[in-house]
Design a protein around this motif. Structure first.
Motif, PDB file in Angstrom:
ATOM      1  N   HIS A   1       0.834  -1.203   0.000  1.00  0.00           N
ATOM      2  CA  HIS A   1       0.000   0.000   0.000  1.00  0.00           C
ATOM      3  C   HIS A   1       0.872   1.259   0.000  1.00  0.00           C
ATOM      4  O   HIS A   1       0.571   2.233  -0.701  1.00  0.00           O
ATOM      5  N   TYR A   2       1.930   1.232   0.759  1.00  0.00           N
ATOM      6  CA  TYR A   2       2.866   2.363   0.805  1.00  0.00           C
ATOM      7  C   TYR A   2       3.456   2.639  -0.578  1.00  0.00           C
ATOM      8  O   TYR A   2       3.558   3.792  -1.005  1.00  0.00           O
ATOM      9  N   GLU A   3       3.854   1.595  -1.283  1.00  0.00           N
ATOM     10  CA  GLU A   3       4.482   1.745  -2.600  1.00  0.00           C
ATOM     11  C   GLU A   3       3.493   2.270  -3.641  1.00  0.00           C
ATOM     12  O   GLU A   3       3.840   3.123  -4.456  1.00  0.00           O
ATOM     13  N   TYR A   4       2.268   1.764  -3.630  1.00  0.00           N
ATOM     14  CA  TYR A   4       1.280   2.153  -4.643  1.00  0.00           C
ATOM     15  C   TYR A   4       0.568   3.456  -4.302  1.00  0.00           C
ATOM     16  O   TYR A   4       0.123   4.169  -5.200  1.00  0.00           O
ATOM     17  N   LYS A   5       0.398   3.719  -3.016  1.00  0.00           N
ATOM     18  CA  LYS A   5      -0.285   4.935  -2.550  1.00  0.00           C
ATOM     19  C   LYS A   5      -1.706   5.072  -3.097  1.00  0.00           C
ATOM     20  O   LYS A   5      -2.242   6.180  -3.214  1.00  0.00           O
ATOM     21  N   ARG A   6      -2.293   3.950  -3.436  1.00  0.00           N
ATOM     22  CA  ARG A   6      -3.683   3.934  -3.913  1.00  0.00           C
ATOM     23  C   ARG A   6      -4.215   2.510  -3.770  1.00  0.00           C
ATOM     24  O   ARG A   6      -3.447   1.559  -3.627  1.00  0.00           O
ATOM     25  N   GLU A   7      -5.515   2.409  -3.812  1.00  0.00           N
ATOM     26  CA  GLU A   7      -6.129   1.075  -3.766  1.00  0.00           C
ATOM     27  C   GLU A   7      -5.946   0.393  -5.115  1.00  0.00           C
ATOM     28  O   GLU A   7      -6.136   1.016  -6.160  1.00  0.00           O
ATOM     29  N   ILE A   8      -5.584  -0.877  -5.052  1.00  0.00           N
ATOM     30  CA  ILE A   8      -5.502  -1.690  -6.259  1.00  0.00           C
ATOM     31  C   ILE A   8      -6.815  -2.458  -6.349  1.00  0.00           C
ATOM     32  O   ILE A   8      -7.165  -3.192  -5.419  1.00  0.00           O
ATOM     33  N   PRO A   9      -7.581  -2.283  -7.438  1.00  0.00           N
ATOM     34  CA  PRO A   9      -8.879  -2.956  -7.530  1.00  0.00           C
ATOM     35  C   PRO A   9      -8.743  -4.487  -7.415  1.00  0.00           C
ATOM     36  O   PRO A   9      -7.764  -5.073  -7.885  1.00  0.00           O
ATOM     37  N   TYR A  10      -9.718  -5.086  -6.782  1.00  0.00           N
ATOM     38  CA  TYR A  10      -9.767  -6.533  -6.601  1.00  0.00           C
ATOM     39  C   TYR A  10     -11.176  -6.999  -6.934  1.00  0.00           C
ATOM     40  O   TYR A  10     -12.160  -6.406  -6.474  1.00  0.00           O
ATOM     41  N   THR A  11     -11.274  -8.042  -7.730  1.00  0.00           N
ATOM     42  CA  THR A  11     -12.571  -8.608  -8.085  1.00  0.00           C
ATOM     43  C   THR A  11     -12.936  -9.689  -7.079  1.00  0.00           C
ATOM     44  O   THR A  11     -12.202 -10.669  -6.912  1.00  0.00           O
ATOM     45  N   ILE A  12     -14.062  -9.505  -6.443  1.00  0.00           N
ATOM     46  CA  ILE A  12     -14.541 -10.447  -5.437  1.00  0.00           C
ATOM     47  C   ILE A  12     -14.861 -11.791  -6.085  1.00  0.00           C
ATOM     48  O   ILE A  12     -15.437 -11.839  -7.170  1.00  0.00           O
ATOM     49  N   ASN A  13     -14.484 -12.857  -5.398  1.00  0.00           N
ATOM     50  CA  ASN A  13     -14.771 -14.207  -5.851  1.00  0.00           C
ATOM     51  C   ASN A  13     -16.151 -14.607  -5.296  1.00  0.00           C
ATOM     52  O   ASN A  13     -16.292 -14.786  -4.078  1.00  0.00           O
ATOM     53  N   PRO A  14     -17.162 -14.752  -6.141  1.00  0.00           N
ATOM     54  CA  PRO A  14     -18.510 -15.035  -5.641  1.00  0.00           C
ATOM     55  C   PRO A  14     -18.647 -16.420  -4.984  1.00  0.00           C
ATOM     56  O   PRO A  14     -19.608 -16.648  -4.238  1.00  0.00           O
ATOM     57  N   ASP A  15     -17.711 -17.297  -5.223  1.00  0.00           N
ATOM     58  CA  ASP A  15     -17.783 -18.645  -4.642  1.00  0.00           C
ATOM     59  C   ASP A  15     -17.155 -18.733  -3.244  1.00  0.00           C
ATOM     60  O   ASP A  15     -17.373 -19.706  -2.533  1.00  0.00           O
ATOM     61  N   MET A  16     -16.386 -17.736  -2.850  1.00  0.00           N
ATOM     62  CA  MET A  16     -15.678 -17.786  -1.565  1.00  0.00           C
ATOM     63  C   MET A  16     -16.651 -17.520  -0.428  1.00  0.00           C
ATOM     64  O   MET A  16     -17.431 -16.568  -0.473  1.00  0.00           O
TER      65      MET A  16
END
Length: 158
Positions: free
Chosen positions: A141-156
């Motif tokens: 998070h420190y390196e990117y300084k932004r949220e990296i989008p993540y696609t939710i797994n509907p089966d989890m």
């Protein structure tokens, strides 16, 4: 540093502020996170909780997935050194090994009463290794300084 040395090492987090930010802003009360940093930290804390509170009693394919997902995600990052990536790999493979061993012991009703169960192999309960992994997510998070989008797994379901 080898895993056996790491297990004895008292780790002090360098990115605790970033981890706190992720916990407060990127991880929902329930369910998966919408950011990669949030999801990786959520998964790390699920692994920690399962080991420390439950002794990996509920180990299943999702905990195994968490180990693989965190390991692969961290090892893809170019800002981590090869030595750091090896530590992540060894640590997460060890968590997976402990969980698989716990599942073997719990699921095997046919084991003789005198079967030598190694309690130290069932679950790793000290914070240091989990803190190393959480800190790596904080650094991400420190390196990117932004949220990296993540696609939710509907089966989890964890």
């Amino acid at each position: 540093m080898k895993l056996e040395e790491l297990k004895k090492f008292k780790y002090k987090m360098k990115y605790a502020d970033e981890c706190n930010y992720i916990m407060q802003n990127m991880i929902p009360e329930s369910g998966q996170a919408n950011s990669l940093q949030g999801e990786l930290l959520r998964e790390c804390e699920k692994l920690r909780d399962e080991a420390q509170r439950n002794g990996n009693y509920n180990w299943d394919e999702w905990f195994e997935y968490f180990c693989i997902h965190i390991r692969d995600s961290l090892c893809e990052e170019k800002f981590f050194s090869e030595e750091e990536k090896q530590i992540f790999t060894d640590t997460l493979n060890y968590f997976k090994y402990c969980g698989e061993y716990a599942k073997f012991i719990i699921d095997n009703d046919d084991l003789p009463d005198d079967y030598p169960v190694d309690l130290d192999r069932i679950a790793y309960i000290d914070d240091n290794l989990y803190d190393i992994i959480a800190d790596a997510v904080g650094r991400m998070h420190y390196e990117y300084k932004r949220e990296i989008p993540y696609t939710i797994n509907p089966d989890m379901y964890r």
